[in-house]
Design a protein around this motif. Sequence first.
Motif, PDB file in Angstrom:
ATOM      1  N   HIS A   1      30.293 101.810 -36.539  1.00 17.16           N
ATOM      2  CA  HIS A   1      29.562 102.911 -35.906  1.00 17.16           C
ATOM      3  C   HIS A   1      29.043 102.509 -34.529  1.00 17.16           C
ATOM      4  N   ARG A   2      28.825 101.230 -34.318  1.00 13.32           N
ATOM      5  CA  ARG A   2      28.347 100.760 -33.015  1.00 13.32           C
ATOM      6  C   ARG A   2      29.491 100.564 -32.034  1.00 13.32           C
ATOM      7  N   LEU A   3      30.669 100.218 -32.526  1.00  8.40           N
ATOM      8  CA  LEU A   3      31.790  99.940 -31.645  1.00  8.40           C
ATOM      9  C   LEU A   3      32.460 101.214 -31.132  1.00  8.40           C
ATOM     10  N   CYS A   4      32.424 102.288 -31.901  1.00 10.99           N
ATOM     11  CA  CYS A   4      33.075 103.524 -31.474  1.00 10.99           C
ATOM     12  C   CYS A   4      32.470 104.092 -30.184  1.00 10.99           C
ATOM     13  N   PRO A   5      31.150 104.239 -30.073  1.00 14.69           N
ATOM     14  CA  PRO A   5      30.604 104.736 -28.800  1.00 14.69           C
ATOM     15  C   PRO A   5      30.880 103.785 -27.634  1.00 14.69           C
ATOM     16  N   LEU A   6      30.866 102.503 -27.901  1.00 11.61           N
ATOM     17  CA  LEU A   6      31.160 101.541 -26.850  1.00 11.61           C
ATOM     18  C   LEU A   6      32.605 101.685 -26.380  1.00 11.61           C
ATOM     19  N   ALA A   7      33.527 101.829 -27.314  1.00  9.03           N
ATOM     20  CA  ALA A   7      34.929 102.013 -26.949  1.00  9.03           C
ATOM     21  C   ALA A   7      35.115 103.315 -26.177  1.00  9.03           C
TER      22      ALA A   7
ATOM     23  N   VAL B   1      36.177 106.052 -20.967  1.00 15.79           N
ATOM     24  CA  VAL B   1      35.803 107.014 -19.932  1.00 15.79           C
ATOM     25  C   VAL B   1      35.632 106.305 -18.588  1.00 15.79           C
ATOM     26  N   ALA B   2      35.031 105.131 -18.610  1.00  9.42           N
ATOM     27  CA  ALA B   2      34.830 104.388 -17.368  1.00  9.42           C
ATOM     28  C   ALA B   2      36.164 103.928 -16.787  1.00  9.42           C
ATOM     29  N   ALA B   3      37.114 103.624 -17.621  1.00 14.65           N
ATOM     30  CA  ALA B   3      38.420 103.169 -17.140  1.00 14.65           C
ATOM     31  C   ALA B   3      39.191 104.300 -16.470  1.00 14.65           C
ATOM     32  N   CYS B   4      38.881 105.532 -16.804  1.00 17.01           N
ATOM     33  CA  CYS B   4      39.575 106.676 -16.227  1.00 17.01           C
ATOM     34  C   CYS B   4      38.938 107.153 -14.917  1.00 17.01           C
ATOM     35  N   ALA B   5      37.839 106.552 -14.523  1.00 18.33           N
ATOM     36  CA  ALA B   5      37.143 106.988 -13.312  1.00 18.33           C
ATOM     37  C   ALA B   5      37.984 106.663 -12.077  1.00 18.33           C
ATOM     38  N   PRO B   6      38.058 107.596 -11.130  1.00 17.94           N
ATOM     39  CA  PRO B   6      38.824 107.318  -9.917  1.00 17.94           C
ATOM     40  C   PRO B   6      38.081 106.319  -9.029  1.00 17.94           C
ATOM     41  N   LEU B   7      38.827 105.424  -8.412  1.00 18.67           N
ATOM     42  CA  LEU B   7      38.233 104.445  -7.515  1.00 18.67           C
ATOM     43  C   LEU B   7      38.222 105.000  -6.095  1.00 18.67           C
ATOM     44  N   PRO B   8      37.175 104.756  -5.333  1.00 16.89           N
ATOM     45  CA  PRO B   8      37.125 105.272  -3.960  1.00 16.89           C
ATOM     46  C   PRO B   8      38.129 104.547  -3.070  1.00 16.89           C
ATOM     47  N   ASP B   9      38.611 105.245  -2.063  1.00 13.19           N
ATOM     48  CA  ASP B   9      39.501 104.662  -1.080  1.00 13.19           C
ATOM     49  C   ASP B   9      38.646 103.918  -0.061  1.00 13.19           C
TER      50      ASP B   9
END
Length: 77
Positions: free
Chosen positions: A3-9, A14-22
Amino acid sequence: MMHRLCPLALLLAVAACAPLPDLDAVAPPGPAMPPPALRPLDQVLAQVPGASTDPAAALDARAARLRARAAALRAAP
């Protein structure tokens, strides 16, 4: 535990899908600079008060203090 690992994953996904600034659009690259000159370590250490190229004395003193502390802990009730 699961139950603790699911929200972390989920947060990591979500953070990995964030666009990086140019970064080139934010600040254009500056002129090419030569790498800094390397200086001998002795010259650098001479500027630092209390620095030594041979740490043996400091390590021996620290080892003696640790041995004395261990002896005091063994003697304590």
